[in-house]
Motif scaffolding. Structure first.
Motif, PDB file in Angstrom:
ATOM      1  N   LYS A 218       0.225  10.731  -6.427  1.00 27.94           N
ATOM      2  CA  LYS A 218       1.244   9.800  -6.287  1.00 27.94           C
ATOM      3  C   LYS A 218       1.152   9.822  -5.055  1.00 27.94           C
ATOM      4  O   LYS A 218       0.929  10.566  -4.166  1.00 27.94           O
ATOM      5  N   GLY A 219       1.903   8.443  -4.456  1.00 35.63           N
ATOM      6  CA  GLY A 219       1.941   8.227  -2.939  1.00 35.63           C
ATOM      7  C   GLY A 219       2.863   6.952  -2.942  1.00 35.63           C
ATOM      8  O   GLY A 219       2.965   6.138  -3.615  1.00 35.63           O
ATOM      9  N   GLU A 220       3.491   6.807  -1.853  1.00 33.00           N
ATOM     10  CA  GLU A 220       4.415   5.719  -1.468  1.00 33.00           C
ATOM     11  C   GLU A 220       3.575   4.466  -1.187  1.00 33.00           C
ATOM     12  O   GLU A 220       3.823   3.138  -1.193  1.00 33.00           O
ATOM     13  N   GLN A 221       2.196   4.797  -0.404  1.00 36.40           N
ATOM     14  CA  GLN A 221       1.365   3.850   0.006  1.00 36.40           C
ATOM     15  C   GLN A 221       0.031   3.905  -0.638  1.00 36.40           C
ATOM     16  O   GLN A 221      -0.401   5.036  -1.044  1.00 36.40           O
ATOM     17  N   GLN A 224      -2.492   6.576   0.581  1.00 41.07           N
ATOM     18  CA  GLN A 224      -1.916   7.865   0.135  1.00 41.07           C
ATOM     19  C   GLN A 224      -2.944   8.411  -0.957  1.00 41.07           C
ATOM     20  O   GLN A 224      -3.346   9.260  -1.026  1.00 41.07           O
TER      21      GLN A 224
END
Length: 674
Positions: A218-221, A224
């Motif tokens: 998982k990641g915001e960008q 990532q």
């Protein structure tokens, strides 16, 4: 008719005089899928229509057609069938099998996590369809739950081959990775290369998501998530959901190994592995049942039947003894007269015919033993040959991937596979691998060779240096054509220039080994496949001086500039409401730069001074210095002709009166006594 008919012009349209569009099913980035009726065959179909704004993009159009070609080559119960492909005007379309139901994504959103049995059933169906594609040499490259269709009748099908490629086409376009980032394999993230093992990685991620209800990374960008794919190991599903069988943990780990060589080579290998595990868990094996040979009893020739009146010899069980001095008849109750006694007969003796049968049986047994020995010997020989050609020194192995590693690391990997690393290394130009690292091997990686084969390590000598053509001052199309074959052209950068014509190259920038920018106008050679960014002129910033503020804003927005601050200023030369000056906030200006405007408020106001009592000449000089015009009525007194009356006569009043607000250029009338 669907409720979206009011907003979608395709609803109700007849495509190619054959397919009537009924309703919209789904919309994606490249196309929209509709439910349609094939009026010729009277059946429901799904028709995928490319978005109109992409019709002029040759790359998108080719990818769209490629999807139809890739899917049409395949025929399998677990793959969505393709019936037709064509174009009508600017409308390109693909006609496919209509699958009423939901997607795997819909199922996961509804239930979050699935049971191990449900997940295994779905993965088996996906792998079965994918194995058909891999067998045909096609890599899907966009596996995700959205492309797994669960039909209402229980069928499971894999669709959307929009990013499919032949298994030999292992490149991505520039830095833009195709496919959904959450399911991209490490080699697609780092090198842009994809083969059947990249699809296996995506299958492993989907299996993890079905078992746990969430994606492993998982990641915001997006970057990532991509970084985690390239550098982290997918955790075991049982770490998130206790109770997941260890076999499924192992399957996820196998499918999502970072090194492609550690994964199943294709969908068929993974499918066979799953099938084998299920058989071991349930005991469902095919078992061969061997029947024992029939025993054969041999009776002595001439033996009488049970009702014979002659004296008979009693046959004892095998190994028993014949009773002496007593006939069988003597043992029967009711026999008063014993018959003649048979003496001198060997109770174990066989008749000639019986002896021949016994001899044949003995020979058959001997031949059986000999045959068994031969089979065992052959099996041992075969096992030895199999060992020699398999795990033994005579077996075949695949040359591992060693590109990008040091020479010592490459030697260790080769020797671990039972191969010999040649003492002398070679060199080759390589635009991707850094100088001094391993570029390739000879024979090439992934080739199957005998154990003990000598493999030469080829070390990167960096990119091949190529002479640069003329770039600056050329049109962008000419420069791109001259550079495209040898270099990696990045997206151009555009800026406004008052000195360079529109669409003309202003500058060209590359990168050195450390990633620093290089002005390519200062060098004559540049590394092969090196990145080049062209800076292209957009022409001058539009001249909006003298335009109204509204017209100036429209002219700037037409070239993707914006209006920044708007100040007002008095101007004697520019009429009120018109632009006095325009200045971009950035230099050089690029698309999106804000331009500050100064708008005229007209001439500055002037408070008319009091010139009462001054001579006409003095008053006129004072007013004219303020930018005003002066009007003096002619003197009608005859005496005025004999002296300089303007220098002598005082001003008695002005029109307009002193203190009135006037502007430059206004006319002031002076009054005096004659």
């Amino acid at each position: 008719m669907s409720t979206n008919a009011a907003t979608d012009p395709m609803i109700g349209r007849m495509i190619d005089q054959r397919y009537r569009v009924r309703s919209r099913i789904a919309r994606g980035g490249m196309a929209t899928v509709y439910l349609a009726t094939d009026v010729r065959l009277e059946r429901r179909v799904a028709i995928k229509i490319m978005h109109g704004h992409l019709a002029d993009d040759a790359a998108f159009r080719e990818r769209f057609i490629q999807e139809a070609r890739s899917a049409a080559r395949l025929s399998h119960p677990n793959l969505v069938g393709v019936y037709d492909q064509g174009a009508e005007g600017d409308t390109a379309y693909i006609v496919m099998e209509y699958i009423p139901g939901i997607t795997l994504r819909d199922l996961l959103q509804e239930h979050r996590a699935l049971t191990p049995e449900q997940a295994t059933d779905i993965i088996r169906a996906v792998l079965a369809g994918l194995a058909s594609a891999h067998r045909a040499g096609i890599v899907h490259r966009d596996l995700k739950p959205e492309n797994v269709l669960l039909a209402d009748d229980g069928r499971i099908k894999l669709g959307d081959f929009g990013l499919a490629r032949a298994s030999t086409q292992n490149t991505a376009t520039g830095a833009a990775l195709l496919g959904t980032i959450a399911y991209l394999s490490p080699e697609l993230v780092t090198r842009g290369a994809a083969d059947s093992r990249s699809d296996i990685y995506a299958v492993g991620i989907m299996l993890y998501e079905m078992l746990t209800g969430e994606q492993p990374y998982k990641g915001e960008q997006p970057m990532q998530i991509a970084y985690q794919h390239a550098n982290d190991t997918v955790p075991a599903p049982s770490a998130v959901v206790p109770g997941v069988p260890s076999e499924l943990d192992d399957l996820v780990a196998w499918a999502t190994a970072r090194d492609p060589d550690d994964r199943p080579r294709d969908a068929r290998e993974m499918l066979d592995h799953i099938t084998g595990n299920q058989q071991r868990a349930t005991g469902q094996y095919r078992t061969a049942v061997l029947r024992p040979e029939n025993a054969t009893a041999i009776l002595p020739a001439g033996a009488p039947g049970p009702d014979a009146t002659d004296a008979t010899t009693v046959l004892e069980p095998h190994g028993g003894r014949q009773p002496s001095g007593e006939t069988a008849a003597a043992k029967r109750p009711g026999r008063n007269t014993p018959g003649p006694r048979r003496t001198g007969v060997d109770p174990n003796a066989l008749s000639p015919a019986g002896q021949r049968l016994a001899d044949k049986s003995t020979k058959r047994r001997k031949r059986g033993w000999i045959l068994l020995v031969v089979v065992v010997v052959l099996a041992l020989v075969g096992a030895g040959i199999g060992w020699y050609l398999g795990p033994g020194p005579g077996g075949n192995v695949r040359i591992p991937q060693v590109a990008g590693k040091s020479v010592s690391q490459a030697r260790q990997l080769l020797e671990a596979q039972g191969l010999q690393a040649a003492d002398k290394t070679g060199t080759r130009f390589d635009a991707v691998v850094a100088k001094g690292q391993v570029s390739a091997t000879a024979p090439a990686a992934s080739r199957e060779v005998r154990k003990g084969t000598s493999v030469q390590i080829l070390v990167s000598d960096g990119p091949k240096m190529i002479a640069l053509p003329a770039i600056v001052g050329q049109s962008v199309s000419t420069a791109q054509a001259a550079l495209d074959d040898d270099f990696d052209l990045q997206d151009p950068q555009y800026q406004f220039s008052a000195d360079v014509a529109k669409d003309t190259v202003i500058a060209a920038t590359g990168r050195d080994a450390d990633g620093n920018g290089v002005d390519l106008t200062t060098v004559t050679e540049y590394g092969e496949r090196g990145p080049i960014t062209l800076t292209v002129s957009l022409g001058p910033v539009p001249d909006v001086v003298g335009k109204s503020a509204a017209d100036a804003q429209a002219a700037l927005e037409a070239v993707e500039l914006t209006v920044g601050s708007q100040d007002e200023q008095y101007s004697d030369d520019v009429p009120e409401g018109q632009v006095i000056s325009a200045k971009p906030q950035d230099d050089p200006a690029v698309q999106g730069t804000a331009v500050d405007l100064v708008v005229s408020k007209g001439p500055a106001p002037i408070a008319l001074p009091d010139v009462h009592g001054k001579t006409i000449n003095q008053a006129a000089s004072t007013l004219e210095n303020l930018g005003l015009k002066v009007s003096v009525p002619d003197c009608t007194n005859i005496l005025c002709g004999f002296y300089d009356w303007k220098a002598s006569l005082p001003v008695t009043s002005t029109d307009p009166a002193a203190g009135t607000t006037v502007h430059k250029g206004d006319t002031i009338t002076l009054a005096y006594d004659q």
